[in-house]
Motif scaffolding. Structure first.
Motif, short mmCIF file in Angstrom:
data_model
loop_
_atom_site.label_atom_id
_atom_site.label_comp_id
_atom_site.label_asym_id
_atom_site.label_seq_id
_atom_site.Cartn_x
_atom_site.Cartn_y
_atom_site.Cartn_z
N GLY A 273 48.78 45.18 51.34
CA GLY A 273 47.64 45.13 52.25
C GLY A 273 47.12 46.47 52.70
N PHE A 274 46.57 47.28 51.76
CA PHE A 274 46.03 48.58 52.16
C PHE A 274 44.89 48.43 53.17
N GLY A 275 44.00 47.45 52.92
CA GLY A 275 42.87 47.30 53.80
C GLY A 275 41.64 48.05 53.30
N ASP A 276 41.73 48.74 52.13
CA ASP A 276 40.53 49.38 51.58
C ASP A 276 39.53 48.30 51.13
N LEU A 277 40.05 47.15 50.70
CA LEU A 277 39.23 45.97 50.44
C LEU A 277 39.77 44.87 51.34
N ALA A 278 38.87 44.20 52.08
CA ALA A 278 39.30 43.11 52.95
C ALA A 278 38.18 42.09 53.02
N PRO A 279 38.52 40.80 53.12
CA PRO A 279 37.48 39.78 53.15
C PRO A 279 36.64 39.88 54.43
N GLN A 280 35.35 39.67 54.30
CA GLN A 280 34.46 39.74 55.46
C GLN A 280 33.88 38.37 55.81
#
Lengths: 291, 291, 291, 291
Positions: free
Chosen positions: C207-214
């Motif tokens: 879970g880096f968070g560079d891509l996350a669902p919006q």
């Protein structure tokens, strides 16, 4: 507050509608009782979904009136159920103070409180109270029998897990304080509790990234903390698996114990199966098995 | 839809090309059948790679025509394979409604649907349908024998895992609602479902960081949630390991059973221990044990 | 390339300095051999630290000349060691093609290549090659005996782990494609491979968070993916623990097998301990134990 | 520095107040000793909370004087306790050099050092020293008996865990260097140690996201690293569970040993099986087994 409470029928009402309702509400083995349980679970889930929908700001504005009425409808239904439970049980006060009684009460109280505490300031308070209504869903676990194995092993591991969590918190405190000193407020580590929060987030491998080390030495300490967390992540698993295995071995041991206490009167061999009537080595007659 | 379906040869076509193709397609033990399986797997993988390449916007623009043709080529090949499967099997409808029949159909349908739904709006719809074609890759698992041990243990743990996930969702709901009240929309916790999403992301130690607590009390609650998640991460592991151990013990039990294939010549009782020389029920002499 | 290679002394050089050096380099049980091993490990660690320091842009500029010379020094030392290994062993080519021979070569080659490929463009290429020199550190594992237990269990689990990783990749492909369609390029999910990368990062709880669902539906799918990942994180642990337990049980079984093959000539009892000379039941003399 | 130190009473002071205080401080089984332990734990916790509150910049400014006095109060109390421990024990120096003696000293030293090092520059130094005072909380573990099982299994696994961590660091070094070359300083991978930090954060599934791959090939390498980390996360769990199981089996072995407390009357051999009636070495009759 008592965790476990065995509901008993009010003896003064051995017959009549109260006896019938007691069996429907507190028993789970007759068709009407099962239908009641199912209906209750579905109602609880529906009410939780309504609370979730109500939390959406757009839905809240568009359907304020409808959601308000549905909310009150659910509250009245659960209130009726709560009162019914109190009426048919032998010791209403003991039920009211048991774990499920308190949860039942908490799941209807907030809506009534919002009635007596109107105004702008109260709105926020009501929101907090309202959240407690999700405790209704906890009722669900009451209906699942299989959970006892899992929670039993967790319960017997409680001391080891408490100790493990204490060690975790101690490490979090030390590393949180270290990061507070090294990285300091300029990188977000503004207080020691903030550092502790970051250390817990890091050690449990969550890693939000809202706080992250920026200096070289901070990254070295972080790597150390991660390796510590990675090495001891095995501990709760080991504890739980060992506890589960122990309970299995104990069950097996009890079984063997039950058919092990006879010695052959002729040759003395022990360890016969529970249905054995003759010694398997010498063929001598065995004594009767007593449980 | 039936999960398990044992394909049978159409008895009306006991001989001829249909019998030969039935054995090639549905069997896995002759050289031609093995070559067919390998070819199919490679074709599926190639088609999935083409879909992946097509999703790249630059490649899509530069090679639109070529990718479109390759796509149709794969679809025609898989359509031919699908029809062949239906033709040679005894009960085509039962195959078509079995799990693998549905997946086979889903993996070719989207391309045909994109033909009947042209235009700008349809483009997006086709994209969604196209994605379903990756189900082709699920066919791969059909060819792997070793998977049955792993999935078997998972399947027997299904109730415990379902219960575990329910408890997880309940905790996520309670903590999500708490964070919705405490942090509120100004820090991104705009609805209770959003809070639940955050709680699941946190408890499973994923921690994207797109939502993170900003207030002191929010961080305290987050730390509690993480410790809960960290403590119960051991539960699925314990369940699965215990289930695996149980299946091994059962296999061992079967083995012992095999050793004790002696029946008592007098009363016929079976299941004696390996060192038994006399029947434990009637005391009759047992035959010698042969491995 | 052979994984395992048992170095043998060149028979033509049974005596002399080559024999002495063979024992120092390839053996690990005499004091000089141990000192050689220790010296080699320390040199490897020192050279790795120099590479790490050299990667710092400030240190690289300030001490370019010194670091360049140290680098060459280490390369010459390791080259001498490599040639010595080739000279004293019986089959130099087999050693050169064994796993450790290849790693030894790869750990000195980049520096020489940087000599023959000067110029600005080549600089970047050299950087890539230079990285290979960290393979030197892999030599360390050669000296650790305890690793064989751990890697042995991993090696026997290789099929199950391969299958597990395949299932993981399939799930990642399906969810990655789903997110590519639902979230789309505007939220960073620009291609299906990008979606797969995100799905792997999510399912493995990184879970880096560079891509996350919006979007709401994207978050629902993410929650599902996380629960799947959370449920099957137990699988590799179960596989590995079961494999370790199996190898232990097998070792125990072998031990019992070793002293189990004698029956008492008088009463026939089996299962005697390996040092038993008389039957523990009837006191009859046992035959000699043959391994 | 000795890890384990069994405190002994000073023989010269067999009676009097020193003997009484020795039993209160170092024993844990009489009522006064238990009250002393409890009081000490509560004082340690209170002092840690004060340090945590003091780290908050707003509280520090508002209550600087009060916090300073409380800090000194705690320091004086712990100093008195430390001196008392030295006075009543038989070998004060050995206690002072034992693990707990050093921790006791470290937990009071920083406040005194802040007295001798005044001035603006010293302020920061004192902050670092102050952090060491949280070591006080480590005292807590001294009172928990259950911890020995958990730490014992960890301690016996130390070699395997050390090896595991070494392999982890080697993989981190290789992948960190790879990312340094591929992603380079423009995406934050400014040095090889930074790349190592990122690789550890990734492999242990923490994933802060402060550094994340931006290029396609970087994401492919990251996915590989994650799958490696995911596959070997089972290793420490397997090691620890196996070690715990071994210690349980050993405990069981001891129990069996206890049953077989019969020595052969002829040759004296011990360690017979529970159903043995004759010595397995000399064939002499054994006495009856008594539980």
């Amino acid at each position: 507050m008592r965790l476990l409470f065995t509901p008993q029928l009010n003896p003064a009402t051995e017959s009549g509608w109260r006896r019938r309702w007691f069996e429907i509400i507190y028993h789970h083995d007759t068709p009407p009782a099962r239908n009641f349980d199912l209906l209750l679970i579905l109602t609880i889930l529906a009410s939780v979904i309504v609370i979730m929908l109500d939390s959406d700001p757009w839905l809240h504005i568009d359907h304020a009136q409808a959601l308000y009425r549905i909310e009150w409808g659910f509250t009245l239904v659960f209130t009726a159920e709560y009162l019914l439970r109190l009426v048919v049980v032998k010791r209403p006060l003991r039920y009211a103070l048991s774990m499920w009684g308190v949860i039942d009460l908490l799941s209807i109280l907030p809506t009534y409180l919002s009635f007596f505490l109107p105004g702008t300031q109260a709105l926020l308070v009501v929101r907090i109270l309202r959240v407690l209504r999700v405790f209704r869903i906890l009722k669900l676990t009451r209906y699942v029998e299989e959970g006892s194995v899992l929670t039993g092993a967790l319960w017997r591991s409680r001391r080891k897990i408490f100790l493990f969590v204490s060690v975790l918190l101690t490490i979090a405190l030390i590393f949180g304080a270290l990061m507070y000193v090294i990285e300091g407020p300029e990188y977000g580590f503004s207080t020691i509790p903030t550092g502790m929060y970051w250390a817990i987030v890091t050690m449990a491998t969550v890693g939000f990234g809202d706080l992250a080390p920026q200096t070289g030495i901070g990254r070295l300490i972080t790597s150390t903390l991660i390796l510590i967390g990675y090495s001891i992540i095995a501990v709760p698993t080991g504890i739980y698996t060992a506890e589960l295995a122990t309970s299995m071995r104990r069950a097996k041991g009890n079984e063997r114990e039950r058919h092990d206490n006879r010695g052959c009167p002729v040759c003395g061999l022990e360890g016969h199966e529970s249905d054995a009537r003759y010694c398997r080595r010498c063929g001598g007659a065995l004594p009767e098995l007593m449980d």
